[in-house]
Design a protein around this motif. Structure first.
Motif, PDB file in Angstrom:
ATOM      1  N   GLN A  35       0.849  -1.198   0.000  1.00 22.04           N
ATOM      2  CA  GLN A  35       0.000   0.000   0.000  1.00 22.04           C
ATOM      3  C   GLN A  35       0.879   1.241   0.000  1.00 22.04           C
ATOM      4  OE1 GLN A  35      -2.903   0.056   3.183  1.00 22.04           O
ATOM      5  NE2 GLN A  35      -2.947   2.300   3.226  1.00 22.04           N
ATOM      6  N   SER A  36       0.459   2.281  -0.702  1.00 22.62           N
ATOM      7  CA  SER A  36       1.189   3.551  -0.714  1.00 22.62           C
ATOM      8  C   SER A  36       0.729   4.404   0.461  1.00 22.62           C
ATOM      9  CB  SER A  36       0.951   4.299  -2.026  1.00 22.62           C
ATOM     10  OG  SER A  36       1.541   3.600  -3.099  1.00 22.62           O
ATOM     11  N   VAL A  37       1.682   4.953   1.175  1.00 24.22           N
ATOM     12  CA  VAL A  37       1.370   5.775   2.350  1.00 24.22           C
ATOM     13  C   VAL A  37       2.101   7.104   2.250  1.00 24.22           C
ATOM     14  CG1 VAL A  37       0.937   3.793   3.863  1.00 24.22           C
ATOM     15  CG2 VAL A  37       3.257   4.710   3.650  1.00 24.22           C
ATOM     16  N   SER A  38       1.650   8.040   3.052  1.00 26.47           N
ATOM     17  CA  SER A  38       2.253   9.376   3.096  1.00 26.47           C
ATOM     18  C   SER A  38       2.931   9.583   4.442  1.00 26.47           C
ATOM     19  CB  SER A  38       1.174  10.443   2.891  1.00 26.47           C
ATOM     20  OG  SER A  38       0.496  10.252   1.671  1.00 26.47           O
ATOM     21  N   PRO A  39       3.898  10.497   4.521  1.00 27.07           N
ATOM     22  CA  PRO A  39       4.518  10.803   5.819  1.00 27.07           C
ATOM     23  C   PRO A  39       3.467  11.267   6.818  1.00 27.07           C
ATOM     24  CG  PRO A  39       5.790  11.772   4.031  1.00 27.07           C
ATOM     25  CD  PRO A  39       4.527  11.261   3.426  1.00 27.07           C
ATOM     26  N   GLY A  40       3.507  10.733   8.035  1.00 29.28           N
ATOM     27  CA  GLY A  40       2.541  11.089   9.062  1.00 29.28           C
ATOM     28  C   GLY A  40       1.307  10.216   9.078  1.00 29.28           C
ATOM     29  N   GLU A  41       1.171   9.314   8.103  1.00 28.03           N
ATOM     30  CA  GLU A  41       0.003   8.431   8.081  1.00 28.03           C
ATOM     31  C   GLU A  41       0.137   7.374   9.183  1.00 28.03           C
ATOM     32  OE1 GLU A  41      -2.349   5.540   4.875  1.00 28.03           O
ATOM     33  OE2 GLU A  41      -1.033   7.148   4.178  1.00 28.03           O
ATOM     34  N   LYS A  42      -0.986   7.003   9.792  1.00 30.34           N
ATOM     35  CA  LYS A  42      -0.988   6.054  10.911  1.00 30.34           C
ATOM     36  C   LYS A  42      -0.669   4.647  10.446  1.00 30.34           C
ATOM     37  CE  LYS A  42      -3.995   4.230  14.563  1.00 30.34           C
ATOM     38  NZ  LYS A  42      -5.329   4.321  15.203  1.00 30.34           N
ATOM     39  N   LEU A  43       0.240   4.017  11.150  1.00 35.13           N
ATOM     40  CA  LEU A  43       0.557   2.604  10.931  1.00 35.13           C
ATOM     41  C   LEU A  43      -0.276   1.729  11.865  1.00 35.13           C
ATOM     42  CD1 LEU A  43       2.186   0.124  10.012  1.00 35.13           C
ATOM     43  CD2 LEU A  43       4.001   0.837  11.586  1.00 35.13           C
ATOM     44  N   CYS A  44      -0.206   1.988  13.166  1.00 37.28           N
ATOM     45  CA  CYS A  44      -0.932   1.200  14.161  1.00 37.28           C
ATOM     46  C   CYS A  44      -0.880   1.928  15.486  1.00 37.28           C
ATOM     47  CB  CYS A  44      -0.317  -0.201  14.298  1.00 37.28           C
ATOM     48  SG  CYS A  44       1.365  -0.199  14.988  1.00 37.28           S
ATOM     49  N   ARG A  45      -1.475   1.303  16.487  1.00 33.81           N
ATOM     50  CA  ARG A  45      -1.347   1.766  17.870  1.00 33.81           C
ATOM     51  C   ARG A  45      -0.611   0.688  18.650  1.00 33.81           C
ATOM     52  NH1 ARG A  45      -3.265   5.601  21.071  1.00 33.81           N
ATOM     53  NH2 ARG A  45      -4.564   6.392  19.388  1.00 33.81           N
ATOM     54  N   LEU A  46       0.267   1.115  19.550  1.00 32.82           N
ATOM     55  CA  LEU A  46       1.056   0.178  20.345  1.00 32.82           C
ATOM     56  C   LEU A  46       0.685   0.342  21.808  1.00 32.82           C
ATOM     57  CD1 LEU A  46       3.270  -1.904  19.626  1.00 32.82           C
ATOM     58  CD2 LEU A  46       4.958  -0.220  20.354  1.00 32.82           C
ATOM     59  N   LEU A  47       0.342  -0.781  22.477  1.00 34.67           N
ATOM     60  CA  LEU A  47      -0.064  -0.772  23.877  1.00 34.67           C
ATOM     61  C   LEU A  47       0.874  -1.650  24.688  1.00 34.67           C
ATOM     62  CD1 LEU A  47      -3.864  -1.507  23.289  1.00 34.67           C
ATOM     63  CD2 LEU A  47      -2.812   0.738  23.477  1.00 34.67           C
ATOM     64  N   ASN A  48       1.402  -1.108  25.764  1.00 36.70           N
ATOM     65  CA  ASN A  48       2.263  -1.893  26.648  1.00 36.70           C
ATOM     66  C   ASN A  48       1.395  -2.647  27.652  1.00 36.70           C
ATOM     67  OD1 ASN A  48       4.115  -2.966  28.411  1.00 36.70           O
ATOM     68  ND2 ASN A  48       5.325  -1.116  28.611  1.00 36.70           N
ATOM     69  N   PRO A  49       1.318  -3.997  27.569  1.00 29.87           N
ATOM     70  CA  PRO A  49       0.442  -4.754  28.469  1.00 29.87           C
ATOM     71  C   PRO A  49       0.904  -4.735  29.921  1.00 29.87           C
ATOM     72  CG  PRO A  49       1.828  -6.253  27.216  1.00 29.87           C
ATOM     73  CD  PRO A  49       2.076  -4.880  26.653  1.00 29.87           C
ATOM     74  N   ASN A  50       2.137  -4.309  30.157  1.00 30.61           N
ATOM     75  CA  ASN A  50       2.649  -4.229  31.525  1.00 30.61           C
ATOM     76  C   ASN A  50       2.304  -2.900  32.189  1.00 30.61           C
ATOM     77  OD1 ASN A  50       3.968  -6.803  31.524  1.00 30.61           O
ATOM     78  ND2 ASN A  50       5.557  -5.916  30.233  1.00 30.61           N
TER      79      ASN A  50
END
Length: 289
Positions: free
Chosen positions: A194-209
């Protein structure tokens, strides 16, 4: 898999309040008083056991609502634009700090770096000629004065070539996205190629600890809560699960409803998965002193 799970959170907070009690007159003493004031009483005395009143603590349980969320979380974005070349992660996957999350096709960036290195070679050649032309020795920067060396670097394009290499290497690093901390991948919104632009969201990361529960208490109840007080949190999805937690923060502000916001951090990561709740989710929190 991490997903938004709306619901309601029940939290039971055990608060310890000192109840001050004063010693009471024993039944034996009352009997003696009655006998002295009523000498005609002929009924036999009934033995009564007594116990001295003491001061102690009384456990109170408060019911409130709250939500579960990861204190350490971040929205991960692409720093460079282009077509996604690598996407080695999946929704709900746990990744270590520094792990590769995605990379952009960097063919053009590699060409730019190669060109910058060729420019540096040309600049070095020009630099050697200028060193000799200014009374110095080729390859020996100290053979001329510092002022002359600075002029030689500028005239040969040496400084500019070094800066171009730094820029090309920086752009190459931006083409790869790495995990800033260990966590679970959530809200993965892109696909390979997929083509993306700078600043586009990849994912969210959550620390389970770093899961914490946030709830609210009436001002009167909140006054009995202390930082460091222990709780046991029970999610609605598993009422047999009791997770230890400690009160971390108590807001100094009372809102318009007369409630105080309190946050408690889970003391350890649960063996079974927990779901972050953007809205409310069921839980019970049993406090202890």
């Amino acid at each position: 898999m991490i997903k938004n799970s709306p619901g309601i959170v029940w939290a039971f907070l055990l608060l310890l309040t000192c109840l001050h009690c004063s010693p009471q007159q024993s039944t034996d003493e009352l009997s003696e008083e009655n006998a002295s004031t009523n000498p005609t009483a002929s009924a036999p005395a009934i033995p009564v056991k007594t116990q001295k009143a003491t001061q102690g603590t009384f456990a109170l349980q408060t019911i409130t609502t709250g939500k579960l969320q990861a204190a350490q979380q971040a929205e991960i974005q692409f720093q460079a634009g282009g077509m996604i070349h690598q996407l080695p992660i999946t929704e709900g996957q746990f990744v270590q700090k520094g792990a590769l999350l995605a990379s952009i096709n960097d063919t053009l960036l590699q060409f730019s770096l190669a060109q910058a290195r060729l420019s540096l070679e040309d600049a070095i050649s020009q630099k050697q000629d200028l060193l000799v032309a200014n009374g110095g020795q080729a390859g020996v920067d100290t053979s001329v004065s510092a002022d002359k060396l600075e002029i030689i670097h500028m005239m040969s394009g040496y400084n500019k070539a070094l800066q171009q290499i730094e820029q090309a290497e920086y752009e190459l690093r931006r083409a790869k996205v790495h995990s800033p901390f260990p966590g679970l991948v959530a809200e993965l919104e892109v696909r390979p190629f997929q083509s993306v632009s700078p600043g586009e969201k990849l994912c969210r990361l959550l620390n389970p600890n770093s899961f914490e529960v946030e709830f609210q208490l009436l001002e009167k109840e909140a006054l009995q809560v202390r930082k460091g007080q222990s709780l046991k949190v029970t999610p609605l999805a598993n009422e047999n699960l009791r997770l230890p937690a400690l009160v971390q923060t108590i807001s100094p502000i009372v809102n318009e409803q007369g409630l105080v916001s309190i946050k408690a951090r889970l003391s350890q990561a649960p063996s079974s998965g927990l779901f972050e709740a953007v809205s409310y989710t069921h839980l019970r929190a049993h406090g202890t002193e």
